[in-house]
Write a protein that holds these residues in place. Structure first.
Motif, PDB file in Angstrom:
ATOM      1  N   PRO A  12      25.751  77.477 -31.679  1.00  0.00           N
ATOM      2  CA  PRO A  12      24.889  76.955 -30.502  1.00  0.00           C
ATOM      3  C   PRO A  12      24.220  78.360 -30.116  1.00  0.00           C
ATOM      4  O   PRO A  12      24.794  79.328 -29.466  1.00  0.00           O
ATOM      5  CB  PRO A  12      25.509  76.399 -29.510  1.00  0.00           C
ATOM      6  CG  PRO A  12      26.889  76.093 -30.204  1.00  0.00           C
ATOM      7  CD  PRO A  12      27.189  77.118 -31.103  1.00  0.00           C
ATOM      8  N   ALA A  14      20.930  78.407 -28.543  1.00  0.00           N
ATOM      9  CA  ALA A  14      19.613  78.088 -28.119  1.00  0.00           C
ATOM     10  C   ALA A  14      19.418  78.262 -26.691  1.00  0.00           C
ATOM     11  O   ALA A  14      18.600  77.964 -25.818  1.00  0.00           O
ATOM     12  CB  ALA A  14      19.220  76.748 -28.558  1.00  0.00           C
ATOM     13  N   GLY A  15      20.375  79.109 -26.119  1.00  0.00           N
ATOM     14  CA  GLY A  15      20.704  79.161 -24.688  1.00  0.00           C
ATOM     15  C   GLY A  15      19.761  80.367 -24.274  1.00  0.00           C
ATOM     16  O   GLY A  15      19.217  80.845 -24.948  1.00  0.00           O
ATOM     17  N   GLY A  17      20.279  82.816 -22.037  1.00  0.00           N
ATOM     18  CA  GLY A  17      20.829  84.188 -21.967  1.00  0.00           C
ATOM     19  C   GLY A  17      20.364  84.782 -20.619  1.00  0.00           C
ATOM     20  O   GLY A  17      20.234  86.299 -20.593  1.00  0.00           O
ATOM     21  N   THR A  18      20.218  84.110 -19.545  1.00  0.00           N
ATOM     22  CA  THR A  18      19.630  84.612 -18.385  1.00  0.00           C
ATOM     23  C   THR A  18      20.546  85.903 -17.625  1.00  0.00           C
ATOM     24  O   THR A  18      20.011  86.855 -16.859  1.00  0.00           O
ATOM     25  CB  THR A  18      19.662  83.646 -17.048  1.00  0.00           C
ATOM     26  OG1 THR A  18      20.916  82.997 -17.139  1.00  0.00           O
ATOM     27  CG2 THR A  18      18.349  82.638 -17.604  1.00  0.00           C
ATOM     28  N   ARG A  19      21.840  85.856 -18.151  1.00  0.00           N
ATOM     29  CA  ARG A  19      22.750  87.017 -17.488  1.00  0.00           C
ATOM     30  C   ARG A  19      22.270  88.214 -18.024  1.00  0.00           C
ATOM     31  O   ARG A  19      22.702  89.447 -17.733  1.00  0.00           O
ATOM     32  CB  ARG A  19      24.264  86.835 -17.680  1.00  0.00           C
ATOM     33  CG  ARG A  19      24.790  85.743 -16.800  1.00  0.00           C
ATOM     34  CD  ARG A  19      26.134  85.321 -17.258  1.00  0.00           C
ATOM     35  NE  ARG A  19      26.144  84.653 -18.615  1.00  0.00           N
ATOM     36  CZ  ARG A  19      27.178  84.515 -19.254  1.00  0.00           C
ATOM     37  NH1 ARG A  19      28.510  85.064 -19.026  1.00  0.00           N
ATOM     38  NH2 ARG A  19      27.154  83.930 -20.503  1.00  0.00           N
ATOM     39  N   LYS A  29      20.163  86.740 -27.194  1.00  0.00           N
ATOM     40  CA  LYS A  29      21.108  87.414 -26.669  1.00  0.00           C
ATOM     41  C   LYS A  29      22.205  87.706 -28.105  1.00  0.00           C
ATOM     42  O   LYS A  29      22.929  88.691 -27.966  1.00  0.00           O
ATOM     43  CB  LYS A  29      21.887  86.361 -25.917  1.00  0.00           C
ATOM     44  CG  LYS A  29      23.281  86.742 -25.400  1.00  0.00           C
ATOM     45  CD  LYS A  29      23.888  85.993 -24.240  1.00  0.00           C
ATOM     46  CE  LYS A  29      24.186  84.453 -24.582  1.00  0.00           C
ATOM     47  NZ  LYS A  29      24.896  83.770 -23.520  1.00  0.00           N
ATOM     48  N   GLN A 107      16.933  72.989 -30.997  1.00  0.00           N
ATOM     49  CA  GLN A 107      17.199  72.251 -29.991  1.00  0.00           C
ATOM     50  C   GLN A 107      15.817  72.505 -28.913  1.00  0.00           C
ATOM     51  O   GLN A 107      15.587  73.724 -28.606  1.00  0.00           O
ATOM     52  CB  GLN A 107      18.273  72.857 -29.147  1.00  0.00           C
ATOM     53  CG  GLN A 107      18.740  71.974 -27.854  1.00  0.00           C
ATOM     54  CD  GLN A 107      19.902  72.834 -27.150  1.00  0.00           C
ATOM     55  OE1 GLN A 107      20.148  74.008 -27.177  1.00  0.00           O
ATOM     56  NE2 GLN A 107      20.644  72.022 -26.320  1.00  0.00           N
ATOM     57  N   PRO A 110      16.879  73.604 -23.601  1.00  0.00           N
ATOM     58  CA  PRO A 110      18.385  73.761 -23.561  1.00  0.00           C
ATOM     59  C   PRO A 110      18.941  73.058 -22.593  1.00  0.00           C
ATOM     60  O   PRO A 110      18.970  73.195 -21.419  1.00  0.00           O
ATOM     61  CB  PRO A 110      18.365  75.375 -23.030  1.00  0.00           C
ATOM     62  CG  PRO A 110      16.835  75.725 -22.320  1.00  0.00           C
ATOM     63  CD  PRO A 110      15.938  74.411 -23.087  1.00  0.00           C
ATOM     64  N   LEU A 111      19.344  71.962 -23.065  1.00  0.00           N
ATOM     65  CA  LEU A 111      19.827  70.809 -22.285  1.00  0.00           C
ATOM     66  C   LEU A 111      21.562  70.716 -21.988  1.00  0.00           C
ATOM     67  O   LEU A 111      22.120  70.101 -21.669  1.00  0.00           O
ATOM     68  CB  LEU A 111      19.621  69.476 -22.811  1.00  0.00           C
ATOM     69  CG  LEU A 111      17.962  69.178 -22.676  1.00  0.00           C
ATOM     70  CD1 LEU A 111      17.826  67.753 -23.424  1.00  0.00           C
ATOM     71  CD2 LEU A 111      17.453  69.147 -21.278  1.00  0.00           C
ATOM     72  N   GLY A 112      22.049  71.985 -22.578  1.00  0.00           N
ATOM     73  CA  GLY A 112      23.376  72.409 -22.238  1.00  0.00           C
ATOM     74  C   GLY A 112      24.180  72.558 -23.808  1.00  0.00           C
ATOM     75  O   GLY A 112      23.344  71.906 -24.836  1.00  0.00           O
TER      76      GLY A 112
HETATM   77  P1  UTP Z   1      26.036  80.127 -21.918  1.00  0.00           P
HETATM   78  O1  UTP Z   1      25.726  79.507 -20.667  1.00  0.00           O
HETATM   79  O2  UTP Z   1      27.190  81.264 -22.108  1.00  0.00           O
HETATM   80  O3  UTP Z   1      24.752  80.815 -22.576  1.00  0.00           O
HETATM   81  O4  UTP Z   1      26.021  78.954 -23.130  1.00  0.00           O
HETATM   82  P2  UTP Z   1      23.290  80.983 -21.953  1.00  0.00           P
HETATM   83  O5  UTP Z   1      22.752  79.777 -21.225  1.00  0.00           O
HETATM   84  O6  UTP Z   1      22.573  81.621 -23.381  1.00  0.00           O
HETATM   85  O7  UTP Z   1      23.417  82.356 -21.050  1.00  0.00           O
HETATM   86  P3  UTP Z   1      23.276  82.544 -19.607  1.00  0.00           P
HETATM   87  O8  UTP Z   1      24.484  81.847 -18.781  1.00  0.00           O
HETATM   88  O9  UTP Z   1      22.072  81.821 -19.143  1.00  0.00           O
HETATM   89  O10 UTP Z   1      23.436  84.121 -19.347  1.00  0.00           O
HETATM   90  C1  UTP Z   1      27.084  79.032 -24.101  1.00  0.00           C
HETATM   91  C2  UTP Z   1      26.708  79.088 -25.385  1.00  0.00           C
HETATM   92  O11 UTP Z   1      25.773  77.683 -25.786  1.00  0.00           O
HETATM   93  C3  UTP Z   1      24.671  77.941 -26.155  1.00  0.00           C
HETATM   94  C4  UTP Z   1      24.182  79.411 -25.806  1.00  0.00           C
HETATM   95  O12 UTP Z   1      23.401  80.112 -26.623  1.00  0.00           O
HETATM   96  C5  UTP Z   1      25.595  80.302 -25.828  1.00  0.00           C
HETATM   97  O13 UTP Z   1      25.920  80.532 -27.046  1.00  0.00           O
HETATM   98  N1  UTP Z   1      23.693  77.021 -25.518  1.00  0.00           N
HETATM   99  C6  UTP Z   1      23.690  76.949 -24.268  1.00  0.00           C
HETATM  100  C7  UTP Z   1      22.785  76.110 -26.362  1.00  0.00           C
HETATM  101  O14 UTP Z   1      22.421  76.736 -27.639  1.00  0.00           O
HETATM  102  N2  UTP Z   1      21.894  75.268 -25.591  1.00  0.00           N
HETATM  103  C8  UTP Z   1      21.967  75.125 -24.585  1.00  0.00           C
HETATM  104  O15 UTP Z   1      21.274  74.305 -24.085  1.00  0.00           O
HETATM  105  C9  UTP Z   1      22.830  75.822 -23.520  1.00  0.00           C
END
Ligand code: UTP
Length: 295
Positions: A12, A14-15, A17-19, A29, A107, A110-112
């Motif tokens: 996965p 698709a997050g 990466g706000t941190r 990221k 995806q 980013p629904l989780g």
């Molecule tokens: P994290 O919460 O650690 O990553 O999600 P994030 O959202 O990318 O980063 P921050 O917290 O905003 O900095 C854990 C993993 O799940 C993926 C992210 O890419 C990461 O590898 N993810 C998360 C998805 O693929 N889709 C989502 O909707 C959410």
């Protein structure tokens, strides 16, 4: 009967990466390099070492560079070829071995993490599979997923990579309660996403390595959004433990949370020190800059 061989790894990516903003405003990221390789390449190498032959990336519109990284680059290959840089040419040509296939699934939002894993259902099929979060980089003698694969083959049930975390970090993770079953291995009895320290059943946190049976897809299809308004993988696992055993593996190795700035810097230092080309010089440099100054 669930097959014992795991062929598929789901990444996965698709997050948001706000941190790690602003670095992750445009660049994923997972493309952050630790020394000279992006995080996603470490992840892919670990999964292939554990037997994965089908790599499923759950991506979003801003993650095209991941797809490009694992694709051929004829122009660069030509330049390296005519300039006689054979070892670099071989490195960039062989990132993905010929027997391995890459599949990219979008995806849309980013629904989780749970939703991201559900997006992989059609590509995974009715087989057990790895889920690998590339921002958790694990440095170990035996690759973490390989440790987990061996364990899985004994019990044929879902398995979570776990480690103990400090009390002040509990609220960042899925936390498990476990009991030791008759087979002598620890089985999950409860799992909660990002609990407050006072409500946590333990300080054993699930980190970015999972082996899941396909039953998880039914659970992911029926759960509702929860923490952070997202579909949580943790909630689906919480439902799965009612139907089948889910085990934990406190793996051997050091994990670096490369989704956080401090974790990323620690990983860079460690992998820099171990790097064949620059390790010795980097170590000397670190000794010099950390030496107490004499006046
Ligand atoms: P994290 O919460 O650690 O990553 O999600 P994030 O959202 O990318 O980063 P921050 O917290 O905003 O900095 C854990 C993993 O799940 C993926 C992210 O890419 C990461 O590898 N993810 C998360 C998805 O693929 N889709 C989502 O909707 C959410």
């Amino acid at each position: 009967m669930i097959p014992k061989k795991i062929r598929t790894a789901v990444f996965p990516v698709a997050g948001r990466g706000t941190r790690f903003l602003p670095a992750t405003k445009v660049s994923p990221k997972e493309m952050l390099p630790v020394v000279d390789k992006p995080l996603i390449q470490y992840a892919v190498e670990e999964s292939i070492a554990a037997g994965a032959e089908k790599l499923v990336f759950i991506t979003s519109s801003s993650k095209e560079s991941i797809e490009n990284h694992f694709d051929r680059n004829p122009e660069l290959e030509h330049v390296l070829s005519v300039s006689g840089q054979k070892s670099l040419l071989s490195i960039i040509r062989n990132i993905i071995p010929p027997h391995v296939t890459c599949i990219y699934i979008r995806q849309e939002e980013p629904l989780g993490l749970g939703h991201a894993v559900l997006c992989a259902q059609s590509a995974v099929g009715n087989e057990p599979f790895f889920v690998h979060l590339a921002d958790d980089l694990i440095n170990s003698e035996i690759p973490c997923l390989e440790q987990m694969r061996k364990h899985f083959e004994l019990h044929n049930s879902s398995l979570l990579g776990v480690e103990h975390v400090h009390d002040e970090d509990i609220h960042k993770y899925g936390i498990v309660a476990t009991e030791v079953g008759s087979s002598g291995i620890s089985r999950v009895t409860k799992i909660v996403e990002k609990p407050a320290r006072k409500d946590a059943p333990s300080n054993l946190a699930v980190v970015g390595r999972y082996i899941l049976t396909p039953e998880i897809f039914k659970k992911l299809s029926s759960i509702k959004v929860s923490a952070g308004n997202e579909l949580q993988l943790t909630d689906a696992i919480s439902s799965l433990i009612n139907d089948e055993p889910v085990y934990i593996l406190p793996f051997d190795g050091t994990r670096y949370d490369c989704g956080s700035k401090l974790g990323y810097l620690k990983a860079t230092v460690q992998y820099g020190l171990e790097h064949a080309e620059i390790g010795v010089k980097f170590s000397e440099y670190l000794k010099n800059i950390t030496k107490p100054q004499t006046k």
